[in-house]
Design a protein around this motif. Structure first.
Motif, mmCIF file in Angstrom:
data_model
loop_
_atom_site.group_PDB
_atom_site.id
_atom_site.type_symbol
_atom_site.label_atom_id
_atom_site.label_comp_id
_atom_site.label_asym_id
_atom_site.label_seq_id
_atom_site.Cartn_x
_atom_site.Cartn_y
_atom_site.Cartn_z
ATOM 1 N N LYS A 17 0.822 -1.221 0.000
ATOM 2 C CA LYS A 17 0.000 0.000 0.000
ATOM 3 C C LYS A 17 0.855 1.271 0.000
ATOM 4 N N MET A 18 2.076 1.157 -0.529
ATOM 5 C CA MET A 18 2.948 2.329 -0.704
ATOM 6 C C MET A 18 2.738 2.813 -2.138
ATOM 7 N N TYR A 19 1.556 3.399 -2.358
ATOM 8 C CA TYR A 19 1.103 3.666 -3.725
ATOM 9 C C TYR A 19 1.968 4.691 -4.462
ATOM 10 N N ASN A 20 2.414 5.733 -3.777
ATOM 11 C CA ASN A 20 3.231 6.761 -4.447
ATOM 12 C C ASN A 20 4.565 6.177 -4.920
ATOM 13 N N ASP A 21 5.175 5.350 -4.069
ATOM 14 C CA ASP A 21 6.432 4.683 -4.468
ATOM 15 C C ASP A 21 6.193 3.744 -5.650
ATOM 16 N N TYR A 32 1.442 -1.019 -17.549
ATOM 17 C CA TYR A 32 0.226 -0.204 -17.692
ATOM 18 C C TYR A 32 -0.890 -0.705 -16.777
ATOM 19 N N ALA A 33 -1.058 -2.036 -16.708
ATOM 20 C CA ALA A 33 -2.108 -2.601 -15.857
ATOM 21 C C ALA A 33 -1.849 -2.299 -14.382
ATOM 22 N N GLY A 34 -0.575 -2.457 -13.972
ATOM 23 C CA GLY A 34 -0.217 -2.172 -12.580
ATOM 24 C C GLY A 34 -0.409 -0.707 -12.221
ATOM 25 N N HIS A 38 -6.348 3.302 -9.487
ATOM 26 C CA HIS A 38 -7.699 2.877 -9.129
ATOM 27 C C HIS A 38 -7.827 2.744 -7.610
ATOM 28 N N LEU A 39 -6.795 2.140 -6.979
ATOM 29 C CA LEU A 39 -6.801 1.971 -5.521
ATOM 30 C C LEU A 39 -6.732 3.309 -4.789
ATOM 31 N N GLN A 40 -6.178 4.328 -5.455
ATOM 32 C CA GLN A 40 -6.116 5.674 -4.864
ATOM 33 C C GLN A 40 -7.380 6.488 -5.175
ATOM 34 N N ASP A 41 -8.351 5.849 -5.833
ATOM 35 C CA ASP A 41 -9.601 6.517 -6.256
ATOM 36 C C ASP A 41 -9.363 7.602 -7.299
ATOM 37 N N ASN A 42 -8.245 7.508 -8.018
ATOM 38 C CA ASN A 42 -7.984 8.420 -9.131
ATOM 39 C C ASN A 42 -8.482 7.714 -10.399
ATOM 40 N N PHE A 43 -9.822 7.745 -10.568
ATOM 41 C CA PHE A 43 -10.445 6.924 -11.610
ATOM 42 C C PHE A 43 -10.101 7.393 -13.016
ATOM 43 N N THR A 44 -9.925 8.705 -13.201
ATOM 44 C CA THR A 44 -9.603 9.230 -14.542
ATOM 45 C C THR A 44 -8.269 8.668 -15.044
ATOM 46 N N ALA A 45 -7.241 8.742 -14.160
ATOM 47 C CA ALA A 45 -5.929 8.200 -14.535
ATOM 48 C C ALA A 45 -6.011 6.685 -14.726
ATOM 49 N N ALA A 46 -6.794 6.015 -13.858
ATOM 50 C CA ALA A 46 -6.938 4.559 -13.958
ATOM 51 C C ALA A 46 -7.529 4.168 -15.310
ATOM 52 N N VAL A 47 -8.604 4.864 -15.723
ATOM 53 C CA VAL A 47 -9.253 4.572 -17.005
ATOM 54 C C VAL A 47 -8.265 4.772 -18.152
ATOM 55 N N THR A 48 -7.496 5.856 -18.088
ATOM 56 C CA THR A 48 -6.508 6.154 -19.144
ATOM 57 C C THR A 48 -5.526 5.002 -19.314
ATOM 58 N N TYR A 49 -4.982 4.498 -18.196
ATOM 59 C CA TYR A 49 -3.954 3.452 -18.284
ATOM 60 C C TYR A 49 -4.548 2.074 -18.579
ATOM 61 N N TYR A 50 -5.797 1.818 -18.140
ATOM 62 C CA TYR A 50 -6.448 0.568 -18.554
ATOM 63 C C TYR A 50 -6.602 0.542 -20.079
#
Length: 452
Positions: A373-377, A396-398, A404-416
């Motif tokens: 859960k060290m998401y920034n790293d 890209y998936a990771g 997605h786990l950080q609730d940054n859905f816009t960035a998550a959708v872009t990389y998916y």
């Protein structure tokens, strides 16, 4: 004929007398031939022919200790992988050189396994390249450096190969073979680099020439095996790797190639058999043990894999590939903090800047950070991996999943979407993209209701 003297593990000889023979060199000066060293070397060769490699190793050590100029003994120890990294260093440090032969100490240090830190190895090469020697003792003094010495350049090519710098290695060996087409040590490194780079045409030409010129050498048939392995015809490659081992049972690359050809087709038992034979014949080489660990990991026997990786680390403590595999095992065993430690240790041993070869290690480190859960790293590591390669689905998936786990859905959708562009039928990314779109839409609706 050679007597019945005894030798211990450190190469100390008992029940023998040192004897030297005086001979006249070209300058008219008296020089000595160390006969005791020559006898020790011959005993080593005899024991090796009898397949008593433990005794052979001790007598080769005795030969090089008796006379540091007995290059053949050192070559047998190194080429046949009879010593671990630490033992090679220990033997070299025990040698006593005359003042005029000091450069040999530097040259010998370049011959041994080159897994030290980048600045240490490169400093050794620079020091040796500055060395000068008299090329024509009979005439006027003509000094030249060892900068363009083919043996030294072959050592440097080996170093590039061990670092994973296959393109640099291939370029250097290509130049070397133009200068000296009969340098067989360089030819071996050239073949392996060409196979790593997928240069099948080069392998085909090399194999044809070698079989024509040296049909009795294991190297020639190994080259044929490399060609077939490169074009993924593994049954044919196994046949020629096997032929190479039948010609010379002490030719390590053929044993490794033989095992790898079986492993490529997931024939684990036969691969294990080849690797175990190599591990028995070459106790100073960590690669067979490392590959045995990889086979166990492929079958998800993680504890056994960990044992063999640790054994490989004991033989060669500073190979980054061993550290990477230990990190992968720790990750699969859900020991994520330990995995991070091993992956960071791997990257610390790799010469900078990182090549694309090590991109999976950076991705593995990012995955481990994400699990902790060290998401920034994790995001920083994924971005670092993208700087090395933009064609990795896992990266890209990771990265998408971390956002997605950080609730940054816009960035998550872009990389998916970027991951699915590489592999449109990826199940994980397809499902997670749908969830991310729903989550983003729900947050938008919730935000509008709060405003109302």
């Amino acid at each position: 004929m050679l007597g019945d003297a005894k030798v211990d593990e450190d190469g100390n000889v008992y029940d023998t007398k040192d004897c030297n023979v005086i001979y006249m060199d070209k300058d008219g000066e008296d020089r000595e031939i160390n006969i005791s060293s020559a006898i020790c070397f011959l005993r080593g060769r005899a024991y090796e022919a009898l397949e008593n490699r433990a005794q052979a190793r001790q007598w080769y050590k005795a030969a090089i200790k008796a006379d540091p100029l007995c290059y053949e003994a050192l070559e047998c120890l190194i080429e046949n992988h009879m010593l671990t990294c630490e033992e090679e260093t220990s033997v070299l440090s025990s040698l006593q050189f005359d003042s005029e032969d000091g450069w040999l100490s530097s040259f010998y240090s370049c011959l041994i396994k080159k897994y030290d830190k980048q600045n240490v190895v490169e400093a050794k090469f620079k020091e040796l390249e500055k060395e000068t020697c008299n090329n024509d003792p009979s005439g006027p003094s003509f000094m030249h450096t060892l900068r363009n010495n083919t043996d030294l350049l072959a050592c440097k090519a080996e170093y590039y190969h061990q670092c994973g710098e296959y393109q640099k290695c291939f370029e250097l060996t290509s130049i070397l073979l133009e200068k000296d087409p009969f340098h067989l040590k360089c030819t071996l490194v050239h073949l392996v680099a060409a196979m790593e780079l997928g240069h099948s045409n080069e392998l085909y030409l090399m194999a044809c020439n070698l079989v024509k010129d040296y049909p009795q050498k294991a190297l020639s048939w190994f080259a044929v095996g490399c060609y077939y392995s490169c074009i993924k015809k593994y049954e044919q490659s196994r046949r020629y790797f096997s032929k190479a081992t039948s010609i010379d049972g002490t030719f390590l690359p053929a044993w490794i190639g033989y095992g790898n050809a079986y492993s490529a087709q997931e024939e684990g038992d036969q691969a294990m058999s080849a690797y175990r034979t190599a591990a028995r014949l070459f106790p100073g080489c960590h690669l067979p043990t490392l590959f045995i660990g990889m086979e166990y990991m492929r079958t998800r026997s993680y504890k056994l894999a960990d044992q063999f990786f640790m054994q490989a680390k004991t033989i060669c403590p500073s190979d980054p590939l061993v550290h990477n595999e230990l990190g992968v095992v720790a990750y699969h065993m859900k020991e994520y903090s330990k995995a991070v430690w091993w992956f960071e240790k791997t990257l610390a041993h790799i010469p900078s800047p990182l090549s694309e070869m090590w991109e999976p290690t950076v991705v593995n480190l990012a995955h481990a950070y994400r699990k902790l859960k060290m998401y920034n790293d994790a995001i920083l590591c994924y971005e670092r991996a993208l700087a090395l390669s933009t064609r990795s689905l896992s990266t890209y998936a990771g990265l998408a999943y971390t956002y997605h786990l950080q609730d940054n859905f816009t960035a998550a959708v872009t990389y998916y979407h970027k991951a699915l562009w590489l592999k449109p039928d990826d199940q994980f990314c397809t499902e997670m993209l749908s969830i991310a779109l729903v989550d983003e839409a729900r947050r938008g609706v919730d935000g509008e209701s709060e405003l109302l």
